[in-house]
Design a protein around this motif. Structure first.
Motif, PDB file in Angstrom:
ATOM      1  N   ASP A 156       0.788  -1.198  -0.094  1.00 27.66           N
ATOM      2  CA  ASP A 156      -0.037  -0.049   0.099  1.00 27.66           C
ATOM      3  C   ASP A 156       0.808   1.096  -0.061  1.00 27.66           C
ATOM      4  OD1 ASP A 156      -1.534   1.879   0.522  1.00 27.66           O
ATOM      5  OD2 ASP A 156      -2.638   1.216   2.224  1.00 27.66           O
ATOM      6  N   PRO A 157       0.981   1.911  -1.158  1.00 27.47           N
ATOM      7  CA  PRO A 157       1.846   3.189  -1.117  1.00 27.47           C
ATOM      8  C   PRO A 157       1.392   4.262  -0.489  1.00 27.47           C
ATOM      9  CG  PRO A 157       0.332   3.146  -3.145  1.00 27.47           C
ATOM     10  CD  PRO A 157       0.057   1.878  -2.287  1.00 27.47           C
ATOM     11  N   THR A 158       0.367   4.339   0.282  1.00 25.96           N
ATOM     12  CA  THR A 158      -0.159   5.351   1.314  1.00 25.96           C
ATOM     13  C   THR A 158       0.308   5.134   2.786  1.00 25.96           C
ATOM     14  OG1 THR A 158      -2.356   4.424   1.635  1.00 25.96           O
ATOM     15  CG2 THR A 158      -2.153   5.579  -0.152  1.00 25.96           C
ATOM     16  N   GLN A 159       0.818   3.977   2.969  1.00 27.41           N
ATOM     17  CA  GLN A 159       1.393   3.457   4.252  1.00 27.41           C
ATOM     18  C   GLN A 159       2.700   3.140   4.304  1.00 27.41           C
ATOM     19  OE1 GLN A 159      -1.313   0.692   5.988  1.00 27.41           O
ATOM     20  NE2 GLN A 159      -2.747   2.192   6.576  1.00 27.41           N
ATOM     21  N   ILE A 160       3.617   3.815   4.371  1.00 24.02           N
ATOM     22  CA  ILE A 160       4.878   3.633   4.253  1.00 24.02           C
ATOM     23  C   ILE A 160       5.631   3.620   5.745  1.00 24.02           C
ATOM     24  CG2 ILE A 160       7.342   4.328   3.337  1.00 24.02           C
ATOM     25  CD1 ILE A 160       5.778   5.169   0.835  1.00 24.02           C
ATOM     26  N   ILE A 161       6.324   2.628   6.028  1.00 31.50           N
ATOM     27  CA  ILE A 161       7.229   2.801   7.421  1.00 31.50           C
ATOM     28  C   ILE A 161       8.568   2.580   7.121  1.00 31.50           C
ATOM     29  CG2 ILE A 161       7.319   1.352   9.381  1.00 31.50           C
ATOM     30  CD1 ILE A 161       4.667  -0.047   8.976  1.00 31.50           C
ATOM     31  N   VAL A 162       9.298   3.567   7.684  1.00 27.69           N
ATOM     32  CA  VAL A 162      10.864   3.379   7.632  1.00 27.69           C
ATOM     33  C   VAL A 162      11.412   2.677   8.871  1.00 27.69           C
ATOM     34  CG1 VAL A 162      11.085   5.033   6.076  1.00 27.69           C
ATOM     35  CG2 VAL A 162      11.397   5.828   8.295  1.00 27.69           C
ATOM     36  N   ALA A 163      12.337   1.932   8.667  1.00 28.59           N
ATOM     37  CA  ALA A 163      12.869   0.999   9.863  1.00 28.59           C
ATOM     38  C   ALA A 163      14.307   0.569   9.665  1.00 28.59           C
ATOM     39  CB  ALA A 163      12.046  -0.454   9.938  1.00 28.59           C
ATOM     40  N   GLY A 164      14.756   0.477  10.862  1.00 26.97           N
ATOM     41  CA  GLY A 164      16.276   0.143  10.747  1.00 26.97           C
ATOM     42  C   GLY A 164      16.830  -0.292  11.968  1.00 26.97           C
ATOM     43  N   THR A 165      17.997  -0.900  11.816  1.00 31.98           N
ATOM     44  CA  THR A 165      18.790  -1.253  13.267  1.00 31.98           C
ATOM     45  C   THR A 165      20.027  -0.594  13.232  1.00 31.98           C
ATOM     46  OG1 THR A 165      17.809  -3.451  12.976  1.00 31.98           O
ATOM     47  CG2 THR A 165      19.671  -3.428  14.198  1.00 31.98           C
ATOM     48  N   SER A 166      20.536  -0.059  14.514  1.00 31.93           N
ATOM     49  CA  SER A 166      21.652   0.662  14.710  1.00 31.93           C
ATOM     50  C   SER A 166      21.993   1.870  13.678  1.00 31.93           C
ATOM     51  CB  SER A 166      22.875  -0.624  14.732  1.00 31.93           C
ATOM     52  OG  SER A 166      23.823  -0.063  15.263  1.00 31.93           O
ATOM     53  N   SER A 258      12.983   0.542  20.027  1.00 32.81           N
ATOM     54  CA  SER A 258      13.333  -0.544  20.839  1.00 32.81           C
ATOM     55  C   SER A 258      14.773  -0.627  21.108  1.00 32.81           C
ATOM     56  CB  SER A 258      12.875  -1.815  19.920  1.00 32.81           C
ATOM     57  OG  SER A 258      13.632  -3.147  20.617  1.00 32.81           O
ATOM     58  N   THR A 259      15.015  -0.806  22.432  1.00 31.86           N
ATOM     59  CA  THR A 259      16.516  -0.850  22.829  1.00 31.86           C
ATOM     60  C   THR A 259      16.688  -2.115  24.004  1.00 31.86           C
ATOM     61  OG1 THR A 259      18.203   0.339  23.151  1.00 31.86           O
ATOM     62  CG2 THR A 259      16.335   1.021  24.400  1.00 31.86           C
ATOM     63  N   GLY A 260      17.832  -2.171  24.232  1.00 29.53           N
ATOM     64  CA  GLY A 260      17.993  -3.156  25.521  1.00 29.53           C
ATOM     65  C   GLY A 260      18.665  -2.480  26.736  1.00 29.53           C
ATOM     66  N   SER A 261      18.653  -2.970  27.859  1.00 31.70           N
ATOM     67  CA  SER A 261      19.069  -2.473  28.913  1.00 31.70           C
ATOM     68  C   SER A 261      20.676  -2.432  29.053  1.00 31.70           C
ATOM     69  CB  SER A 261      18.407  -2.792  30.307  1.00 31.70           C
ATOM     70  OG  SER A 261      18.975  -4.273  30.503  1.00 31.70           O
ATOM     71  N   VAL A 262      21.454  -3.267  28.335  1.00 34.78           N
ATOM     72  CA  VAL A 262      22.559  -3.315  28.320  1.00 34.78           C
ATOM     73  C   VAL A 262      23.355  -3.097  26.942  1.00 34.78           C
ATOM     74  CG1 VAL A 262      22.796  -4.811  30.321  1.00 34.78           C
ATOM     75  CG2 VAL A 262      22.774  -5.722  28.047  1.00 34.78           C
ATOM     76  N   ASP A 263      22.379  -2.467  26.113  1.00 31.56           N
ATOM     77  CA  ASP A 263      22.524  -1.867  24.741  1.00 31.56           C
ATOM     78  C   ASP A 263      23.895  -0.794  24.800  1.00 31.56           C
ATOM     79  OD1 ASP A 263      23.107  -0.990  22.114  1.00 31.56           O
ATOM     80  OD2 ASP A 263      20.796  -1.313  21.577  1.00 31.56           O
ATOM     81  N   ASN A 264      24.716  -0.795  24.112  1.00 32.59           N
ATOM     82  CA  ASN A 264      25.791   0.151  24.204  1.00 32.59           C
ATOM     83  C   ASN A 264      25.546   1.624  23.762  1.00 32.59           C
ATOM     84  OD1 ASN A 264      28.086  -1.265  25.867  1.00 32.59           O
ATOM     85  ND2 ASN A 264      28.634  -2.055  23.517  1.00 32.59           N
ATOM     86  N   GLY A 289      18.795  -6.796  27.350  1.00 29.64           N
ATOM     87  CA  GLY A 289      18.811  -6.976  25.661  1.00 29.64           C
ATOM     88  C   GLY A 289      20.163  -5.997  25.389  1.00 29.64           C
ATOM     89  N   GLY A 290      20.907  -6.747  24.540  1.00 29.23           N
ATOM     90  CA  GLY A 290      22.035  -5.976  24.099  1.00 29.23           C
ATOM     91  C   GLY A 290      21.889  -5.384  22.847  1.00 29.23           C
ATOM     92  N   HIS A 291      22.992  -4.937  22.065  1.00 29.77           N
ATOM     93  CA  HIS A 291      23.083  -4.413  20.755  1.00 29.77           C
ATOM     94  C   HIS A 291      22.083  -5.233  19.785  1.00 29.77           C
ATOM     95  CE1 HIS A 291      23.618  -0.996  18.306  1.00 29.77           C
ATOM     96  NE2 HIS A 291      24.156  -1.728  17.510  1.00 29.77           N
TER      97      HIS A 291
END
Length: 322
Positions: A156-166, A258-264, A289-291
């Protein structure tokens, strides 16, 4: 252009300068590059092994995967989907802007696809061969490509989510600040590239090898010639967190963080969510949770986090399942 000291340094201009010099030296050491290579090799090996195991077990049943579709010249993306009609998720991998690729982060594509999204998992140019703004430019080109091709791939081009890690979360937040999208999902985001010592300045427990790895990002990714002081105008595609802190969060779409309690890099997610004001958001900190723990989807706790992510997105009117 007038310049000012980084806002996270409370020890004075002289000490800030010397901290930056020390960081630059540390980021160029053999230890920094050995650690970078070791982390990249380990992550890549784990990704290949887990992918092979999942394939052998039939875990990809029902998923349609198209690989290596070209965009922005030589860059490529993969498309993952379970069916048609869901939102488009444009995903960017981590690796400190310097290593890894879309294949190393296949688990994120699989999880988003199981939500009912059509996932566009994109590569981008890597440092030090390609410094900022190369990766950010590729991210913007990928979004342009997704807008033009989403419907053809069943999204659906009217619903675009951008996402990524680190590092990929940095690119996703930069797009959310500069482009119109419907939501952003940030996993273990490294959301400020300048002043990398901020992540371990007051944390004696951070091992020297990890400090060197972080310092290497600050050496190899920013534009050549960038000094120890920040420009008056912060680039939202380099330091999106600083941009939000200085300019405010107006215009941002809903954010799941979203992150972890021991994520750097936990600090960056906490700072971001403290400044989101009226932006709908959820800060999800996993104890222990780590990185980039979000990619370990064999874990029941991690799958529960993905369900919380889906519930948040659904509550924003995005057509995802949970």
């Amino acid at each position: 252009m007038a310049r000012q000291a980084p806002n996270m340094c409370a020890t004075g201009r002289h000490l800030c300068y010397h901290a930056w010099v020390d960081d630059q030296r540390l980021g160029q050491t053999k230890l920094a590059h050995l650690t970078k290579d070791a982390i990249g090799l380990t992550a890549g090996t784990l990704a290949r092994a887990s992918h092979a195991l999942c394939k052998a077990r039939g875990d990809f049943a029902g998923l349609h995967i198209e690989r290596d579709l070209p965009f922005a010249g030589t860059q490529k993306l993969d498309v993952w989907k379970q069916g048609d009609g869901g939102p488009a998720v444009l995903f960017f991998h981590g690796g400190g802007f310097q290593q890894l690729d879309k294949q190393s982060h296949w688990a994120f594509s699989e999880r988003f696809a199981r939500m009912g999204a059509v996932v566009f998992n994109a590569d981008y140019r890597l440092a030090p061969a390609h410094r900022h703004p190369a990766a950010a430019s590729d991210a913007a080109e990928a979004l342009t490509w997704v807008r033009a091709n989403a419907a053809r791939h069943g999204a659906d081009p009217t619903q675009i989510i951008v996402a990524g890690t680190s590092a990929g979360a940095n690119l996703a937040l930069g797009l959310a600040l500069t482009q119109q999208v419907q939501a952003a999902v940030l996993f273990s985001g490294l959301l400020q590239v300048t002043d990398m010592p901020r992540l371990y300045r007051s944390r004696a427990s951070v091992p020297l090898a990890i400090r060197a790895r972080m310092a290497c990002i600050g050496v190899e990714y920013p534009p050549l010639g960038m000094g120890w002081e920040l420009p008056t105008q912060v680039d939202p595609t380099l330091d999106p967190l600083l941009h939000v802190e200085r300019e405010g969060s107006a215009g941002l779409p809903p954010l799941y963080v979203s992150t972890g309690s021991v994520d750097n890099v936990l600090e960056d997610s906490l700072r971001l969510c403290a400044r989101l004001d009226d932006v709908p958001h959820e800060l999800d900190v996993m104890p222990g949770g780590g990185h980039a723990f979000q990619g370990f989807t064999f874990s029941a706790r991690v799958r529960a986090m993905w369900e919380r992510c889906a519930r948040f997105l659904a509550a924003q009117g995005l057509r995802v399942a949970y």
